[in-house]
Scaffold this active site. Sequence first.
Site, short mmCIF file in Angstrom:
data_model
loop_
_atom_site.label_atom_id
_atom_site.label_comp_id
_atom_site.label_asym_id
_atom_site.label_seq_id
_atom_site.Cartn_x
_atom_site.Cartn_y
_atom_site.Cartn_z
N ASP A 92 84.59 56.42 46.82
CA ASP A 92 82.46 56.62 46.67
C ASP A 92 82.49 57.63 48.12
O ASP A 92 83.12 57.03 48.97
CB ASP A 92 82.32 54.86 46.87
CG ASP A 92 80.72 55.38 45.95
OD1 ASP A 92 80.75 54.15 44.79
OD2 ASP A 92 79.82 55.75 46.56
N LEU A 117 82.06 63.67 46.22
CA LEU A 117 83.17 64.61 45.12
C LEU A 117 83.14 65.83 45.08
O LEU A 117 83.90 66.73 45.06
CB LEU A 117 82.04 64.10 43.82
CG LEU A 117 82.41 62.84 42.92
CD1 LEU A 117 81.34 62.67 41.40
CD2 LEU A 117 84.30 62.17 42.48
N TYR A 133 69.93 64.60 33.35
CA TYR A 133 71.69 63.97 33.52
C TYR A 133 71.90 63.29 32.02
O TYR A 133 73.63 63.60 32.19
CB TYR A 133 70.86 62.66 34.16
CG TYR A 133 71.71 60.99 33.90
CD1 TYR A 133 72.63 61.24 34.89
CD2 TYR A 133 71.23 60.36 32.78
CE1 TYR A 133 73.64 59.90 34.20
CE2 TYR A 133 72.44 59.06 32.51
CZ TYR A 133 73.24 58.51 33.30
OH TYR A 133 73.81 57.76 33.28
P1 NAI Z 1 74.87 53.87 40.57
O1 NAI Z 1 73.89 55.08 41.28
O2 NAI Z 1 74.84 52.25 40.58
O3 NAI Z 1 76.52 54.29 40.25
C1 NAI Z 1 77.37 55.01 41.01
C2 NAI Z 1 77.89 55.01 42.95
O4 NAI Z 1 78.20 57.00 42.28
C3 NAI Z 1 76.69 54.91 43.71
O5 NAI Z 1 77.91 53.95 44.51
C4 NAI Z 1 77.41 56.66 44.46
O6 NAI Z 1 77.06 55.91 46.09
C5 NAI Z 1 78.32 56.98 43.98
N1 NAI Z 1 77.85 58.75 44.16
C6 NAI Z 1 76.30 59.61 44.08
N2 NAI Z 1 76.75 60.73 43.59
C7 NAI Z 1 78.55 60.84 44.88
C8 NAI Z 1 79.22 62.07 44.67
N3 NAI Z 1 78.74 62.93 44.68
N4 NAI Z 1 80.28 61.72 45.06
C9 NAI Z 1 81.27 60.51 45.63
N5 NAI Z 1 80.25 58.99 44.81
C10 NAI Z 1 78.79 59.37 44.39
O7 NAI Z 1 75.45 53.61 38.90
P2 NAI Z 1 76.59 52.14 38.00
O8 NAI Z 1 75.37 51.99 37.41
O9 NAI Z 1 77.17 52.13 38.77
O10 NAI Z 1 77.32 53.71 37.01
C11 NAI Z 1 78.04 54.33 37.33
C12 NAI Z 1 78.35 55.42 35.89
O11 NAI Z 1 78.42 55.05 34.56
C13 NAI Z 1 77.31 56.94 36.48
O12 NAI Z 1 78.47 57.75 36.13
C14 NAI Z 1 76.18 56.57 34.93
O13 NAI Z 1 76.12 57.37 35.20
C15 NAI Z 1 77.24 55.89 34.45
N6 NAI Z 1 76.75 54.80 33.29
C16 NAI Z 1 75.81 53.73 33.13
C17 NAI Z 1 75.35 53.05 32.76
C18 NAI Z 1 74.80 51.72 33.03
O14 NAI Z 1 74.11 51.21 32.70
N7 NAI Z 1 74.78 50.94 34.54
C19 NAI Z 1 74.63 53.38 31.29
C20 NAI Z 1 75.65 54.75 31.03
C21 NAI Z 1 75.76 55.69 31.81
C1 15L Z 2 72.16 55.01 31.82
O1 15L Z 2 72.38 55.91 31.63
C2 15L Z 2 71.90 54.33 33.25
O2 15L Z 2 72.53 55.18 34.26
C3 15L Z 2 70.96 53.05 33.67
O3 15L Z 2 71.06 53.54 34.67
C4 15L Z 2 70.63 52.72 32.36
O4 15L Z 2 70.01 53.45 32.98
C5 15L Z 2 71.16 52.96 31.10
O5 15L Z 2 71.61 54.22 30.80
C6 15L Z 2 70.15 52.96 30.10
O6 15L Z 2 69.88 53.27 29.07
O7 15L Z 2 69.64 51.83 30.10
#
Ligand code: NAI
Ligand code: 15L
Length: 278
Positions: free
Chosen positions: A35, A50, A147
């Site tokens: 990360d 990344l 996004y």
């Molecule tokens: P989050 O925002 O809490 O975590 C994302 C992590 O990615 C952060 O720790 C951040 O530091 C890291 N990051 C961002 N840009 C970066 C880069 N350029 N290089 C290295 N690290 C980087 O998001 P969350 O909720 O943990 O989601 C994780 C993944 O799952 C994301 O790709 C999100 O789009 C996807 N997702 C999550 C959902 C959810 O309900 N939590 C729903 C749908 C998709």
């Molecule tokens: C996502 O893709 C987001 O990463 C998460 O934070 C939530 O907003 C989720 O979708 C959602 O649709 O609730």
Amino acid sequence: MPAPRIVLLTGAAGGLGTLMRGLLPAYGYELRLFDMTPIEGAPGAITADLADKEALREAVRGVDAIIHLAGISLEAPFEKILRANIEGTYNLYEAAREEWSAGDSPAAGRGRIVFASSNHAVGFTPRPREGDPLIPIDTPRRPDTYYGLSKCFGEDLAQLYWDRHGIETVSVRIGSCFLEPTSVRMLSVWMSPGDGARLFHAALTAEGVGHTVAYGSSANTRLWWDLSTACALGYEPQDDSEQFAEKLIAAQGELDPDNPDHARLGGHFVTNPPMWPH
Ligand code: NAI
Ligand code: 15L
């Protein structure tokens, strides 16, 4: 395919990454954490962006599989989405391709990626009303944001790397994976952390996935989409958001058919002020 053992977890510092760091080791995986945000109490974690191709090459060395969560997880200006989600995901796939096609690599020919796609890849799809069929996995892409568009790119990138390079991916269109649902919409799209780990484990171990796209949620009573692709991987969801329904509906009311925030899968992402270039 032998079950993967060493798994790179990108986005390990984030909300979902933190939940999965807690749950996935019980399935026997040795997680390598990555990360851009430092992770306290995890001395071996790789802190890198990344965009850093050399760091990615190091990160994938010797791994059997990757769970790719890193990236911007909400709407943002296009330039930021481009760098983190589009170029960043490309950089990761390129590092994986180099690693898994190298003849002397212990992981050669058996790499697999689980890509965190999102319901926002199809966020403009009208949500099913009572009596409507569930949304199928092959519903046309209708991203609701830059996004969501980046998640469409990720799914297509995964297809390309399967067709051209034989790298398997399961793209999971995650609904909302948090400890509890916090809105009435989430009653339909919630994935409990435990079910998230079950689904990721199924995605890592199912035979012959090629590139498979699956919705990711629990077996919610108010489910909007068809979970059969996920279940075909061996996923057996054990949770249902219905236990939270009474409290959430008492506080927020039922979904309102006249409210545009309630009309489509993506909820308020659909109506958020767009992040167009200024
Ligand atoms: P989050 O925002 O809490 O975590 C994302 C992590 O990615 C952060 O720790 C951040 O530091 C890291 N990051 C961002 N840009 C970066 C880069 N350029 N290089 C290295 N690290 C980087 O998001 P969350 O909720 O943990 O989601 C994780 C993944 O799952 C994301 O790709 C999100 O789009 C996807 N997702 C999550 C959902 C959810 O309900 N939590 C729903 C749908 C998709
Ligand atoms: C996502 O893709 C987001 O990463 C998460 O934070 C939530 O907003 C989720 O979708 C959602 O649709 O609730």
